[in-house]
Design an enzyme around this catalytic site. Sequence first.
Site, PDB file in Angstrom:
ATOM      1  N   LYS A  10      59.905 -27.666 -14.813  1.00 18.42           N
ATOM      2  CA  LYS A  10      59.374 -26.368 -14.360  1.00 18.42           C
ATOM      3  C   LYS A  10      59.002 -26.438 -12.878  1.00 18.42           C
ATOM      4  O   LYS A  10      59.292 -25.518 -12.114  1.00 18.42           O
ATOM      5  CB  LYS A  10      58.122 -26.035 -15.187  1.00 18.42           C
ATOM      6  CG  LYS A  10      57.209 -24.989 -14.575  1.00 18.42           C
ATOM      7  CD  LYS A  10      56.045 -24.644 -15.479  1.00 18.42           C
ATOM      8  CE  LYS A  10      54.809 -25.504 -15.332  1.00 18.42           C
ATOM      9  NZ  LYS A  10      53.984 -25.245 -14.155  1.00 18.42           N
TER      10      LYS A  10
ATOM     11  N   ARG B 248      51.997 -18.905  -9.923  1.00 18.44           N
ATOM     12  CA  ARG B 248      51.603 -19.314  -8.563  1.00 18.44           C
ATOM     13  C   ARG B 248      52.824 -19.442  -7.639  1.00 18.44           C
ATOM     14  O   ARG B 248      52.686 -19.561  -6.437  1.00 18.44           O
ATOM     15  CB  ARG B 248      50.893 -20.673  -8.599  1.00 18.44           C
ATOM     16  CG  ARG B 248      49.574 -20.639  -9.314  1.00 18.44           C
ATOM     17  CD  ARG B 248      48.788 -21.893  -9.067  1.00 18.44           C
ATOM     18  NE  ARG B 248      48.363 -22.010  -7.679  1.00 18.44           N
ATOM     19  CZ  ARG B 248      47.414 -21.280  -7.132  1.00 18.44           C
ATOM     20  NH1 ARG B 248      46.789 -20.362  -7.831  1.00 18.44           N
ATOM     21  NH2 ARG B 248      47.078 -21.459  -5.866  1.00 18.44           N
TER      22      ARG B 248
ATOM     23  N   CYS C 256      47.285 -21.453 -14.132  1.00 17.64           N
ATOM     24  CA  CYS C 256      46.201 -21.894 -15.015  1.00 17.64           C
ATOM     25  C   CYS C 256      44.856 -21.888 -14.301  1.00 17.64           C
ATOM     26  O   CYS C 256      44.778 -22.223 -13.118  1.00 17.64           O
ATOM     27  CB  CYS C 256      46.510 -23.312 -15.517  1.00 17.64           C
ATOM     28  SG  CYS C 256      47.890 -23.349 -16.653  1.00 17.64           S
TER      29      CYS C 256
ATOM     30  N   ASP D 146      48.250 -33.665 -14.712  1.00 17.17           N
ATOM     31  CA  ASP D 146      48.807 -32.962 -15.880  1.00 17.17           C
ATOM     32  C   ASP D 146      49.002 -33.885 -17.088  1.00 17.17           C
ATOM     33  O   ASP D 146      49.404 -33.427 -18.152  1.00 17.17           O
ATOM     34  CB  ASP D 146      50.162 -32.344 -15.512  1.00 17.17           C
ATOM     35  CG  ASP D 146      50.032 -31.395 -14.357  1.00 17.17           C
ATOM     36  OD1 ASP D 146      49.481 -30.320 -14.547  1.00 17.17           O
ATOM     37  OD2 ASP D 146      50.456 -31.746 -13.236  1.00 17.17           O
TER      38      ASP D 146
ATOM     39  N   VAL E 217      41.900 -34.340  -8.879  1.00 15.13           N
ATOM     40  CA  VAL E 217      42.775 -33.357  -8.238  1.00 15.13           C
ATOM     41  C   VAL E 217      42.217 -31.937  -8.340  1.00 15.13           C
ATOM     42  O   VAL E 217      42.174 -31.202  -7.354  1.00 15.13           O
ATOM     43  CB  VAL E 217      44.213 -33.424  -8.821  1.00 15.13           C
ATOM     44  CG1 VAL E 217      45.122 -32.412  -8.138  1.00 15.13           C
ATOM     45  CG2 VAL E 217      44.772 -34.833  -8.661  1.00 15.13           C
TER      46      VAL E 217
HETATM   47  C1  EPZ Z   1      51.327 -28.267  -8.569  1.00 17.57           C
HETATM   48  O1  EPZ Z   1      50.304 -27.304  -8.337  1.00 17.57           O
HETATM   49  C2  EPZ Z   1      51.756 -28.072 -10.005  1.00 17.57           C
HETATM   50  N1  EPZ Z   1      52.200 -26.702 -10.166  1.00 17.57           N
HETATM   51  C3  EPZ Z   1      50.621 -28.380 -10.959  1.00 17.57           C
HETATM   52  O2  EPZ Z   1      51.103 -28.299 -12.272  1.00 17.57           O
HETATM   53  C4  EPZ Z   1      50.127 -29.803 -10.699  1.00 17.57           C
HETATM   54  O3  EPZ Z   1      48.992 -30.040 -11.502  1.00 17.57           O
HETATM   55  C5  EPZ Z   1      49.761 -29.968  -9.226  1.00 17.57           C
HETATM   56  O4  EPZ Z   1      50.878 -29.596  -8.385  1.00 17.57           O
HETATM   57  C6  EPZ Z   1      49.375 -31.401  -8.893  1.00 17.57           C
HETATM   58  O5  EPZ Z   1      50.458 -32.255  -9.169  1.00 17.57           O
HETATM   59  C7  EPZ Z   1      53.405 -26.346  -9.768  1.00 17.57           C
HETATM   60  O6  EPZ Z   1      54.191 -27.127  -9.248  1.00 17.57           O
HETATM   61  C8  EPZ Z   1      53.784 -24.928 -10.020  1.00 17.57           C
HETATM   62  P1  EPZ Z   1      48.356 -28.751  -5.247  1.00 17.57           P
HETATM   63  P2  EPZ Z   1      49.853 -26.941  -6.865  1.00 17.57           P
HETATM   64  O7  EPZ Z   1      48.594 -27.785  -4.139  1.00 17.57           O
HETATM   65  O8  EPZ Z   1      51.021 -27.077  -5.957  1.00 17.57           O
HETATM   66  C9  EPZ Z   1      43.943 -28.137  -3.460  1.00 17.57           C
HETATM   67  C10 EPZ Z   1      51.135 -27.529 -14.485  1.00 17.57           C
HETATM   68  O9  EPZ Z   1      50.380 -27.545 -15.499  1.00 17.57           O
HETATM   69  N2  EPZ Z   1      44.531 -27.144  -2.520  1.00 17.57           N
HETATM   70  O10 EPZ Z   1      48.941 -30.119  -5.121  1.00 17.57           O
HETATM   71  O11 EPZ Z   1      49.161 -25.636  -6.939  1.00 17.57           O
HETATM   72  C11 EPZ Z   1      43.942 -27.613  -4.890  1.00 17.57           C
HETATM   73  O12 EPZ Z   1      42.876 -26.732  -5.137  1.00 17.57           O
HETATM   74  C12 EPZ Z   1      50.578 -27.258 -13.126  1.00 17.57           C
HETATM   75  O13 EPZ Z   1      52.354 -27.679 -14.562  1.00 17.57           O
HETATM   76  C13 EPZ Z   1      43.725 -26.573  -1.562  1.00 17.57           C
HETATM   77  O14 EPZ Z   1      42.515 -26.867  -1.462  1.00 17.57           O
HETATM   78  O15 EPZ Z   1      48.821 -28.118  -6.624  1.00 17.57           O
HETATM   79  C14 EPZ Z   1      43.858 -28.898  -5.680  1.00 17.57           C
HETATM   80  O16 EPZ Z   1      42.531 -29.353  -5.719  1.00 17.57           O
HETATM   81  C15 EPZ Z   1      49.098 -27.028 -13.115  1.00 17.57           C
HETATM   82  N3  EPZ Z   1      44.279 -25.645  -0.707  1.00 17.57           N
HETATM   83  C16 EPZ Z   1      44.685 -29.871  -4.824  1.00 17.57           C
HETATM   84  O17 EPZ Z   1      44.749 -29.289  -3.507  1.00 17.57           O
HETATM   85  C17 EPZ Z   1      45.596 -25.301  -0.788  1.00 17.57           C
HETATM   86  O18 EPZ Z   1      46.045 -24.459   0.023  1.00 17.57           O
HETATM   87  C18 EPZ Z   1      46.106 -30.099  -5.321  1.00 17.57           C
HETATM   88  O19 EPZ Z   1      46.788 -28.863  -5.474  1.00 17.57           O
HETATM   89  C19 EPZ Z   1      46.408 -25.899  -1.769  1.00 17.57           C
HETATM   90  C20 EPZ Z   1      45.842 -26.830  -2.628  1.00 17.57           C
END
Ligand code: EPZ
Length: 454
Positions: free
Chosen positions: A39, A113, A137, A326, A348
Amino acid sequence: MTTPPRVAVDDRVPAPAGSVLAIRGGRPLRGRVDVKGAKNLATKAMVATLLGETASTLRDVPDLSDVAVVRSLLEVHGVTVTEGDEPGSLVLDPSEVESAHYEEIDAHAGASRIPILFCGPLLHRLGQAFIPDLGGCRIGDRPIDFHLDALRKFGAVVEKQPSGIRLSAPNGLKGANIHLPYPSVGATEQVLLTAVRAQGVTELRNAAIEPEIMDLIAVLQKMGAIISYEPNRVILIEGVETLRGYDHRAIFDRNEAASWACAALATDGEIFVAGAKQQEMLTFLNVFRKAGGWFDVQEDGILFRREGELKPVIVETDVHPGFMTDWQQPLIVALTQAKGRSIVHETVYENRFGFTQALVKMGADIEVYPHGLQDGPRRVPRRELEQAAVITGPTPLHAADIVVPDLRGGYSHVIAALAAEGESQVSGVDILSRGYEKFLDKLSALGADFDVVR
Ligand code: EPZ
């Protein structure tokens, strides 16, 4: 930010088909499941097609609701999407890309998202973009500041509006030096999808290097992009004027593979996950083994089961190559059956242990520390938002009526119900269609004893 509509456990509100299951547990899951494309790659590779001049073919696209949302949003922007030459393949033709009407875009608000990743590609194609409110989520604040800061560095003008974000690029997009405050998966993808056609060179520091990101880089390289991966999380992108379509088979879904592996552990079953590969799962496999799991890596997949008693482990979730956030939810279900005290540090997201309340209702002994544990030295440096869960086992699980909170937490609830004695009613299961293709069919194939109540 709005979130996807939730299923109410209320007779007045019709629930989507397959949203409430009666699960009779205590029976090991045994058999084979096929895991298709990830996905978290497929949806992004679909967005990348906007950057090409010609049609792209994506193979092993999973049949998931997030994929449907992205497909629909591409279609309202003029991308023609048709079935390809083999099951699960899509042909995406961007030759007629055009601005979409506000109402058509807004209809996707709160659904996923991924729309945030449309920014760069639409700016390149149309000079402007409107992104609806995001969904996904509810596992933390999930801000998009890294995304917007990066886009501004490329020269985009970002205007936040009550129902979304409007962007323009009056002077085009230019390569930039970007240092992410945290190796965010989404922000790294945002930079890649914007930099490939920006004028000049982009240097991205502190980038995420998840296998799905490496696969997106492979997709973009097939399209004609010039991207090099340097040591220490540095990615260099030389912008090019035009890109073409690609033909690509999506990397397998390692989150789904890990979920089924944990299901085998939790129910004392044996599951062959066809399509799972070792390289992308090395970290998971180490923890799986330490927790008492046994696996056999085969040509076309990995066989998972228990080896004797389950053992407690200490795990810290982290960005790749660490243990993925995850993976902790299904693992925790298995750890309730391990003899001793396990600790899971979630580093995370700031709200990813809500699902444990239902496990406690089912008899698990889990204590959540919302501000983390001030214990000894750790591999992963402490983050402000960190929490910890302490799981003491083994505790027999008993049936309960539960409502699933999110994708991965929901999966763990279903697995807990399958491991528990008695009949549980699990509501809101339709949310699993965001990340688990043909979920109910796979459960049936593994011998799970359940009925769809509605
Ligand atoms: C991706 O989310 C995945 N989703 C998530 O999978 C996964 O848990 C996550 O990466 C970590 O591996 C998709 O690919 C669609 P991040 P993403 O930006 O890209 C903070 C699932 O169940 N952050 O790496 O949204 C954020 O709040 C999903 O399949 C900021 O602060 O994750 C978090 O604490 C859930 N500001 C951390 O970084 C931002 O602008 C990591 O988020 C962006 C992120």
